[in-house]
Write a protein that holds these residues in place. Structure first.
Motif, short mmCIF file in Angstrom:
data_model
loop_
_atom_site.label_atom_id
_atom_site.label_comp_id
_atom_site.label_asym_id
_atom_site.label_seq_id
_atom_site.Cartn_x
_atom_site.Cartn_y
_atom_site.Cartn_z
N GLU A 331 0.57 -1.11 0.03
CA GLU A 331 -0.29 0.40 -0.14
C GLU A 331 1.48 0.79 -0.13
O GLU A 331 2.14 0.95 0.79
N PRO A 332 0.34 2.46 -0.45
CA PRO A 332 1.08 3.43 -0.66
C PRO A 332 1.83 4.02 1.09
O PRO A 332 0.33 4.34 1.31
N GLN A 333 2.59 4.37 0.77
CA GLN A 333 2.96 5.26 2.34
C GLN A 333 3.52 6.15 1.73
O GLN A 333 4.02 6.75 0.95
N GLN A 334 2.61 6.64 3.26
CA GLN A 334 3.30 8.39 3.64
C GLN A 334 4.08 9.22 4.32
O GLN A 334 4.45 9.92 4.44
N VAL A 407 7.97 0.06 8.83
CA VAL A 407 7.20 -0.80 8.12
C VAL A 407 6.75 -0.16 7.05
O VAL A 407 5.50 -0.46 6.35
N GLU A 408 7.07 1.38 7.91
CA GLU A 408 5.53 2.16 7.45
C GLU A 408 5.80 3.37 6.66
O GLU A 408 5.65 4.11 5.69
N LEU A 409 7.03 2.76 6.15
CA LEU A 409 8.13 3.71 5.94
C LEU A 409 7.83 3.48 3.75
O LEU A 409 8.26 2.40 3.43
N PRO A 410 8.10 4.52 3.12
CA PRO A 410 7.54 3.73 1.01
C PRO A 410 8.69 2.87 1.19
O PRO A 410 10.44 3.87 1.77
N PRO A 411 8.97 2.24 0.04
CA PRO A 411 10.85 1.82 -0.55
C PRO A 411 11.53 1.87 -0.75
O PRO A 411 12.52 2.44 0.11
N ASP A 412 11.67 3.21 -1.45
CA ASP A 412 12.65 4.53 -1.74
C ASP A 412 13.08 5.17 -0.56
O ASP A 412 14.93 5.33 -0.36
N GLN A 413 12.48 6.07 0.29
CA GLN A 413 12.68 6.34 1.48
C GLN A 413 13.25 5.27 2.64
O GLN A 413 14.55 5.43 2.72
N LEU A 414 12.53 4.53 2.46
CA LEU A 414 13.21 2.61 3.49
C LEU A 414 14.80 2.24 2.99
O LEU A 414 15.41 2.44 3.51
N ARG A 415 14.86 2.46 2.03
CA ARG A 415 16.25 1.97 1.31
C ARG A 415 17.34 3.12 1.09
O ARG A 415 18.63 2.66 1.70
N GLU A 416 17.08 4.80 1.78
CA GLU A 416 18.06 5.68 2.11
C GLU A 416 18.17 5.47 3.18
O GLU A 416 19.25 6.30 3.39
N HIS A 417 16.96 4.95 4.09
CA HIS A 417 17.50 4.64 5.66
C HIS A 417 18.53 3.67 5.84
O HIS A 417 19.45 3.90 6.81
N VAL A 418 18.34 2.10 5.64
CA VAL A 418 18.71 1.59 5.72
C VAL A 418 18.21 0.29 4.79
O VAL A 418 17.42 0.34 3.92
N VAL A 419 19.38 -0.97 4.63
CA VAL A 419 19.70 -1.53 3.25
C VAL A 419 20.45 -2.64 4.37
O VAL A 419 21.26 -2.25 5.09
N LEU A 420 19.88 -4.36 3.72
CA LEU A 420 20.73 -5.55 4.10
C LEU A 420 20.97 -6.42 3.65
O LEU A 420 20.28 -6.20 2.28
#
Length: 575
Positions: A331-334, A407-420
């Motif tokens: 789902e789109p996250q804001q 888990v509520e971060l949009p994928p593009d923002q999540l990748r800017e913050h953390v990468v596994l």
């Protein structure tokens, strides 16, 4: 999640097929129109043949000249029918290729739209089978079935109407004799869908077994599991064979029955037509024309029977491909994180719901900190890493970045913050340059060389075309490629879960130190299997049976003589 992914119902498959037809509606209209003209041209030949017979039988006037004209007309219309049929097939095949491309693109988009934590738990064999075997079968069917079925249907309808117009009695006789064909089709269709779904599911299970055997070949050999995995493979093969034999049994009933049923209209019209001709109720030419029409009807009906059988398998594959739509997409996250502080509050997590893999985890990772997580196998280290990377959601408690649930971060923002980064990696069958640009499309060649240098990728000098070389890397080099992508992506937090496990200890240490230098000021969380990595960290978190039992610096934990102290002394004595 179940071992098999959802399968679309008949209504969903019909709706998808209608959408695909509407998406290229003008091609479908052209296909029907040209097929109709081809079928109409095909009716003229038998009609002229009947006229020839009646003309010869009448024997009046210039018979030879009349027969020549009729024969020439039959030849002309045969050529016209051939040209129109070729044109119709060309339109149909182009339509099929475009539609097949849309089906594949739709499947790919749906796969990429799945949340990572959902996609990570999908059965790999089933997903591979749907994206390859099932999608290919649907594509082949759309490419071939639509034009051929339309040709057959239009041709059959024209022939039936022609017989009815020629002589209603002979036409009705032919239609009555077609009841056997309808009965065969009805019997087959009512039983086919579950059988072909079982065939597809068994094939997917077998693909999963083969994929897992190939992926774990070294482990299988090391642990001597060849016989056990052979047994599992043989069970999968047996189930696939049983499912296919079920489909084969349906075909062995359908086709002999349909072959007999398709011959009945010709036999019936010859018998009834012969009786009518004997009583001077029809001419011989009418009987011959009706017989030829019904004999020609065998061709399109035989085509339809063949496609009815193949459409059951294609329909099952279509249902499996479309079934991916029933898996909830991301789902789109804001939400937006403010800061890079990672906090885990009283997190509990279970994969099955039967027992917690993680229990009551409380942990705060400050921006720029280097944290090592250690513990015995099964202690929950990788699971904690997945929670902090947003791949899984804690059942109770929370995992946040900058105060926002991960888990509520949009994928593009999540990748800017953390990468596994794990020891599992993927090298695309493409150039080294394209494999790296995935992480940062705007990167220059200088950036790419710098990233490879940072992870100690000395094998770059051996590539014949440098960055443009097609890749065929061993596991260790592929792992360095994955780490180079991380350098390019430049996330604020990097989680390394056995990310250097495939490198030799010396290279792994150098790579970790190089990464630390390149990612200076960034947060690095390392699942440490080599305690030298833990020794270099700012703090060490010790996991045991799903709980965080110790937290502190290397010196503090060694002095405390707890779990970490014992691990360190044991490792140091063996080093």
């Amino acid at each position: 999640m179940s071992s098999q992914m959802p399968v679309a119902g008949p209504a969903e498959v019909r709706a998808a097929a209608v959408r695909d037809l509407k998406a290229d509606r003008w091609a479908v209209v052209g296909l029907v129109l040209v097929n109709g003209l081809a079928a109409a041209a095909g009716l003229v030949g038998p009609l002229l043949l009947g006229r020839i017979i009646d003309t010869i039988q009448a024997g009046s006037g210039n018979v030879l000249s009349a027969v020549d004209r009729l024969a020439f007309g039959a030849l002309v219309f045969t050529v016209v029918q051939t040209v129109l049929s070729w044109w119709a097939l060309k339109i149909g095949y182009r339509f099929g290729e475009r539609t097949a491309a849309r089906v594949r693109e739709r499947f790919l988009k749906r796969t990429l739209a799945l949340p990572p934590r959902v996609a990570d738990h999908l059965p790999a064999g089933d997903l591979i089978a749907r994206g390859s075997t099932d999608a290919s079968l649907v594509a082949l069917t759309l490419r071939s079935a639509v034009p051929e079925i339309l040709v057959a249907v239009v041709h059959a309808l024209f022939l039936i109407v022609a017989v009815l117009v020629l002589d209603p009695r002979l036409g009705l006789c032919g239609l009555v004799c077609l009841i056997g064909v309808a009965g065969a089709v009805r019997w087959y269709v009512r039983r086919a869908r579950p059988v072909y779904l079982a065939v597809a599911a068994a094939g997917a299970e077998l693909a999963g077994v083969i994929a897992s055997n190939a992926k774990g070949a070294r482990t299988i050999e090391l642990l001597g599991l060849e016989e056990r995995r052979t047994e599992v493979s043989e069970v999968g093969i047996a189930e696939a064979r049983t499912a296919r034999l079920g489909a084969l049994w349906l075909r062995t009933v359908l086709f002999p029955w349909s072959e007999i049923a398709l011959a009945l209209p010709v036999v019936g019209v010859l018998l009834v037509g012969g009786a009518l001709y004997a009583n001077d109720l029809v001419t011989l030419g009418v009987v011959v024309t009706a017989t030829v029409y019904l004999r020609q009807l065998v061709g399109p009906l035989d085509t339809l029977m063949l496609w009815i059988e193949q459409l059951q398998g294609a329909g099952a594959s279509y249902a499996r491909v479309e079934g991916l739509a029933d898996i909830p997409a991301a789902e789109p996250q804001q939400a937006k994180a403010v800061g890079d502080r990672i906090q885990v509050d009283n997190a509990h997590f279970s994969y099955t719901g039967a027992r917690d893999v993680l229990s009551g985890i409380d942990l705060v990772v400050q921006p720029g900190e280097r944290l090592a997580i250690v513990g015995t196998s099964g202690a929950g280290k990788s699971t904690l890493a997945r929670l902090m990377a947003g791949l899984d959601r804690p059942h109770t408690g929370s995992v946040t970045i900058g105060g926002t649930p991960v888990v509520e971060l949009p994928p593009d923002q999540l990748r800017e913050h953390v990468v596994l980064i794990t020891q599992d990696h993927h090298v695309f069958h493409d150039s080294l340059r394209d494999n790296l640009l995935i992480a940062k499309p705007t990167a220059t060649d200088e950036d790419l060389y710098g990233a490879l240098s940072a992870v100690g990728a000395d094998w770059l000098d051996d590539l014949p075309d440098g960055l443009d070389s097609e890749l065929d890397l061993d596991d260790a080099s592929a792992q360095q490629l994955s780490l180079a992508r991380v350098v390019l992506a430049d996330p604020h937090t990097l989680i390394l879960d056995e990310a250097t496990a495939l490198l030799d200890p010396k290279t792994a240490r150098q790579t970790e130190q190089s990464l630390a230098a390149v990612l200076h000021g960034r947060t690095v969380i390392a699942i440490a299997h080599r305690l030298q990595t833990a020794h270099d960290a700012d703090r060490i978190a010790v996991m045991e049976a799903g709980r965080l039992v110790e937290l502190g610096t290397h010196d503090e934990l060694v002095t405390a003589n707890g779990t970490y102290g014992r691990l360190w002394r044991t490792w140091h004595a063996q080093a």
